[in-house]
Design a protein around this motif. Structure first.
Motif, PDB file in Angstrom:
ATOM      1  N   GLU A 154       0.657  -1.091   0.145  1.00  0.00           N
ATOM      2  CA  GLU A 154       0.118  -0.138   0.516  1.00  0.00           C
ATOM      3  C   GLU A 154       0.940   1.183   0.219  1.00  0.00           C
ATOM      4  OE1 GLU A 154      -3.142   2.625  -0.529  1.00  0.00           O
ATOM      5  OE2 GLU A 154      -3.263   0.521  -0.325  1.00  0.00           O
ATOM      6  N   ILE A 155       1.656   1.085   0.832  1.00  0.00           N
ATOM      7  CA  ILE A 155       2.827   2.463   0.741  1.00  0.00           C
ATOM      8  C   ILE A 155       3.281   2.901  -0.223  1.00  0.00           C
ATOM      9  CG2 ILE A 155       5.079   3.455   1.882  1.00  0.00           C
ATOM     10  CD1 ILE A 155       4.668   1.671   4.307  1.00  0.00           C
ATOM     11  N   LEU A 156       3.610   1.813  -0.864  1.00  0.00           N
ATOM     12  CA  LEU A 156       4.374   2.163  -2.703  1.00  0.00           C
ATOM     13  C   LEU A 156       3.937   2.356  -3.882  1.00  0.00           C
ATOM     14  CD1 LEU A 156       7.048  -0.431  -1.878  1.00  0.00           C
ATOM     15  CD2 LEU A 156       7.836   1.350  -1.820  1.00  0.00           C
ATOM     16  N   GLU A 157       2.844   1.669  -3.289  1.00  0.00           N
ATOM     17  CA  GLU A 157       1.991   1.678  -4.808  1.00  0.00           C
ATOM     18  C   GLU A 157       1.205   3.244  -4.717  1.00  0.00           C
ATOM     19  OE1 GLU A 157      -0.134  -2.731  -5.575  1.00  0.00           O
ATOM     20  OE2 GLU A 157      -1.813  -0.987  -4.404  1.00  0.00           O
ATOM     21  N   GLU A 158       0.668   3.605  -3.384  1.00  0.00           N
ATOM     22  CA  GLU A 158       0.616   5.290  -2.810  1.00  0.00           C
ATOM     23  C   GLU A 158       1.902   6.227  -4.109  1.00  0.00           C
ATOM     24  OE1 GLU A 158      -0.294   5.552   1.129  1.00  0.00           O
ATOM     25  OE2 GLU A 158      -2.146   5.203   1.129  1.00  0.00           O
ATOM     26  N   ARG A 159       2.599   5.578  -3.339  1.00  0.00           N
ATOM     27  CA  ARG A 159       3.777   6.456  -4.344  1.00  0.00           C
ATOM     28  C   ARG A 159       4.404   6.256  -5.400  1.00  0.00           C
ATOM     29  NH1 ARG A 159       2.850   6.843   0.557  1.00  0.00           N
ATOM     30  NH2 ARG A 159       3.453   7.931   1.994  1.00  0.00           N
ATOM     31  N   GLY A 160       3.410   5.064  -6.400  1.00  0.00           N
ATOM     32  CA  GLY A 160       3.446   5.676  -7.765  1.00  0.00           C
ATOM     33  C   GLY A 160       4.252   4.062  -8.073  1.00  0.00           C
ATOM     34  N   TYR A 161       4.801   3.410  -7.165  1.00  0.00           N
ATOM     35  CA  TYR A 161       5.324   1.384  -7.348  1.00  0.00           C
ATOM     36  C   TYR A 161       4.182   0.490  -8.094  1.00  0.00           C
ATOM     37  CZ  TYR A 161       9.768   2.886  -5.086  1.00  0.00           C
ATOM     38  OH  TYR A 161      10.570   4.333  -5.077  1.00  0.00           O
ATOM     39  N   LYS A 162       5.081  -0.093  -8.916  1.00  0.00           N
ATOM     40  CA  LYS A 162       3.831  -1.479  -9.329  1.00  0.00           C
ATOM     41  C   LYS A 162       4.308  -2.633  -8.300  1.00  0.00           C
ATOM     42  CE  LYS A 162       2.984  -4.761 -12.646  1.00  0.00           C
ATOM     43  NZ  LYS A 162       3.064  -4.953 -14.608  1.00  0.00           N
ATOM     44  N   VAL A 163       3.574  -3.121  -6.897  1.00  0.00           N
ATOM     45  CA  VAL A 163       4.472  -3.577  -6.441  1.00  0.00           C
ATOM     46  C   VAL A 163       3.548  -5.091  -6.804  1.00  0.00           C
ATOM     47  CG1 VAL A 163       3.969  -4.424  -4.225  1.00  0.00           C
ATOM     48  CG2 VAL A 163       4.327  -2.383  -4.305  1.00  0.00           C
ATOM     49  N   ASP A 164       4.036  -6.646  -6.909  1.00  0.00           N
ATOM     50  CA  ASP A 164       3.800  -7.679  -6.956  1.00  0.00           C
ATOM     51  C   ASP A 164       3.821  -8.409  -6.263  1.00  0.00           C
ATOM     52  OD1 ASP A 164       2.974 -10.308  -8.744  1.00  0.00           O
ATOM     53  OD2 ASP A 164       4.912 -10.386  -9.628  1.00  0.00           O
ATOM     54  N   VAL A 165       3.147  -9.229  -5.481  1.00  0.00           N
ATOM     55  CA  VAL A 165       3.015 -10.327  -4.354  1.00  0.00           C
ATOM     56  C   VAL A 165       3.624 -11.699  -4.959  1.00  0.00           C
ATOM     57  CG1 VAL A 165       2.065 -11.193  -1.906  1.00  0.00           C
ATOM     58  CG2 VAL A 165       1.871  -7.852  -2.643  1.00  0.00           C
ATOM     59  N   GLN A 166       4.109 -12.029  -4.512  1.00  0.00           N
ATOM     60  CA  GLN A 166       3.711 -13.495  -5.337  1.00  0.00           C
ATOM     61  C   GLN A 166       4.242 -14.165  -3.761  1.00  0.00           C
ATOM     62  OE1 GLN A 166       6.827 -14.252  -8.191  1.00  0.00           O
ATOM     63  NE2 GLN A 166       6.259 -12.372  -9.158  1.00  0.00           N
ATOM     64  N   SER A 167       3.307 -14.934  -3.321  1.00  0.00           N
ATOM     65  CA  SER A 167       2.807 -16.845  -2.560  1.00  0.00           C
ATOM     66  C   SER A 167       3.901 -17.525  -2.997  1.00  0.00           C
ATOM     67  CB  SER A 167       1.250 -16.715  -2.477  1.00  0.00           C
ATOM     68  OG  SER A 167       1.029 -17.487  -1.280  1.00  0.00           O
ATOM     69  N   LEU A 168       5.451 -17.894  -2.211  1.00  0.00           N
ATOM     70  CA  LEU A 168       5.746 -19.211  -2.215  1.00  0.00           C
ATOM     71  C   LEU A 168       6.142 -19.438  -0.636  1.00  0.00           C
ATOM     72  CD1 LEU A 168       8.454 -17.034  -4.365  1.00  0.00           C
ATOM     73  CD2 LEU A 168       6.762 -19.332  -4.946  1.00  0.00           C
ATOM     74  N   ASP A 169       6.443 -20.672  -0.577  1.00  0.00           N
ATOM     75  CA  ASP A 169       7.870 -21.423   0.199  1.00  0.00           C
ATOM     76  C   ASP A 169       8.661 -20.763   0.846  1.00  0.00           C
ATOM     77  OD1 ASP A 169       9.498 -23.189  -0.076  1.00  0.00           O
ATOM     78  OD2 ASP A 169       8.160 -24.007  -1.838  1.00  0.00           O
ATOM     79  N   VAL A 170       9.416 -20.536   1.713  1.00  0.00           N
ATOM     80  CA  VAL A 170      10.467 -19.965   2.318  1.00  0.00           C
ATOM     81  C   VAL A 170      11.332 -20.557   2.266  1.00  0.00           C
ATOM     82  CG1 VAL A 170      10.637 -22.046   4.393  1.00  0.00           C
ATOM     83  CG2 VAL A 170      11.179 -19.484   4.128  1.00  0.00           C
ATOM     84  N   ALA A 171      11.453 -21.702   1.377  1.00  0.00           N
ATOM     85  CA  ALA A 171      12.467 -21.866   0.905  1.00  0.00           C
ATOM     86  C   ALA A 171      13.013 -21.443  -0.656  1.00  0.00           C
ATOM     87  CB  ALA A 171      12.744 -23.828   0.465  1.00  0.00           C
ATOM     88  N   SER A 172      11.740 -21.559  -1.462  1.00  0.00           N
ATOM     89  CA  SER A 172      11.678 -21.061  -2.494  1.00  0.00           C
ATOM     90  C   SER A 172      11.896 -19.667  -2.565  1.00  0.00           C
ATOM     91  CB  SER A 172      10.368 -21.278  -3.767  1.00  0.00           C
ATOM     92  OG  SER A 172      10.006 -22.543  -3.659  1.00  0.00           O
ATOM     93  N   THR A 173      11.276 -18.888  -1.288  1.00  0.00           N
ATOM     94  CA  THR A 173      11.747 -17.463  -1.359  1.00  0.00           C
ATOM     95  C   THR A 173      13.375 -16.916  -1.286  1.00  0.00           C
ATOM     96  OG1 THR A 173       9.328 -17.053  -0.179  1.00  0.00           O
ATOM     97  CG2 THR A 173      10.715 -15.798   0.483  1.00  0.00           C
TER      98      THR A 173
END
Length: 307
Positions: A69-88
């Motif tokens: 939310e903070i970044l999108e309010e400031r013009g960023y494009k944010v992609d949240v990717q759901s992964l397991d911790v090892a893959s992260t």
């Protein structure tokens, strides 16, 4: 906002990479998925950020949607990717992902850091201390320490309700805590998921039944439910961790504005707890809506990070 509209569910590609790095012990599922490259190395638009999320870990959900939310309010494009911790960890190290906001170091995620640390950098230490533990409801009066569990195995049905099998919490509980307190012959550590563990915990509390679960602080459950942490008199879980944001090596030079904001990012237990509870109240699919409301109510706090 639809919860899945902004996520890529690419566990296979990164999961297989993680196997090659000997970080994952389970086989790949055979499902087809992929994760796009991150913006590391300065090759992509610096206003595009890919953030990894391990679902079920509430402080991760809170921090991720807060920053989305903070970044999108400031013009960023944010992609949240759901992964397991090892893959992260593997994805961040390989610059397929830009940020992971919930690394518990130095202990819980030690195995990943040892393997991939040279390819990573810490951009923020935003919460501490963070501890792993075994927890029971407060109405279980005769069990106050992990050592007390041995004499009360029948009371709990010989079951410790756990979370995801590959988590650091499960590794430490299985390999350090249970042997240190002689619990292996009397208890079984049940592999589950964070959401299933919490469901079992809330169900037991509703019926005032004994239950022992693997849990961690910070967590909203301690504010919502009558719980107590069992004393770890042998120090089997080790010293508390710090919750840190990690990024690929070179991230700060590639993203100086964002790196500067993250360096200032700090949350107290009360602040994080209030954000987590608001997300719980809003419900699944409304995490960013909750973050937006929290930001409005804590404007001075957020503004202090963005100087």
């Amino acid at each position: 906002m639809n919860r899945t509209s902004h996520r890529s569910r690419g566990t296979l590609l990164l999961g297989c990479i993680a196997v090659a790095l000997t970080l994952v012990t389970t086989a790949c599922s055979g499902q087809t998925a992929s994760v796009d490259s991150g913006s590391g190395g300065g090759k992509a638009d610096s206003k595009t950020v890919k953030i990894a999320l391990v679902e079920g870990w509430d402080e991760d959900t809170a921090a991720t949607y807060l920053w989305k939310e903070i970044l999108e309010e400031r013009g960023y494009k944010v992609d949240v990717q759901s992964l397991d911790v090892a893959s992260t960890f593997t994805g961040v190290a390989n610059k397929q992902l830009d940020l992971y906001l919930d690394a518990w170091l130095p202990s819980t995620h030690e195995s990943f850091w040892k393997k991939l640390g040279p390819k990573l950098e810490v951009t923020s230490t935003w919460y501490e201390p963070a501890d792993l533990n075994l927890t029971v409801p407060t109405y279980v009066k005769d069990v106050n320490s992990i050592a007390d569990l041995k004499a009360h195995a029948s009371e709990f049905g010989g079951d410790i309700v756990g979370i995801e099998a590959g988590s650091g919490l499960m590794r430490l509980t299985r390999d350090s805590v249970m042997p240190a307190y002689g619990l292996k012959g009397d208890y079984q550590l049940t592999e589950s998921s964070s959401s299933a563990m919490l469901s079992a915990l809330q169900g037991a509390v509703a019926k005032k039944k004994p239950i022992v679960v693997t849990l961690w602080r910070p967590h909203w459950a301690y504010a919502k439910l009558p719980l107590k942490v069992l004393k770890d008199t042998k120090g089997a879980y080790g010293k508390p961790d710090s919750v840190q944001a990690i990024a690929p090596k070179g991230f700060a030079s590639d993203h100086p504005e964002l790196a500067g904001w993250l360096k200032n990012f700090k949350l107290t237990s009360a602040q994080l707890g209030s954000l987590e509870l608001l997300i719980q109240k809003k419900g699944t699919g409304h995490e960013q809506e909750a973050a937006k409301e929290w930001i409005a109510e804590n404007k001075s706090v957020v503004d202090s990070w963005l100087t």
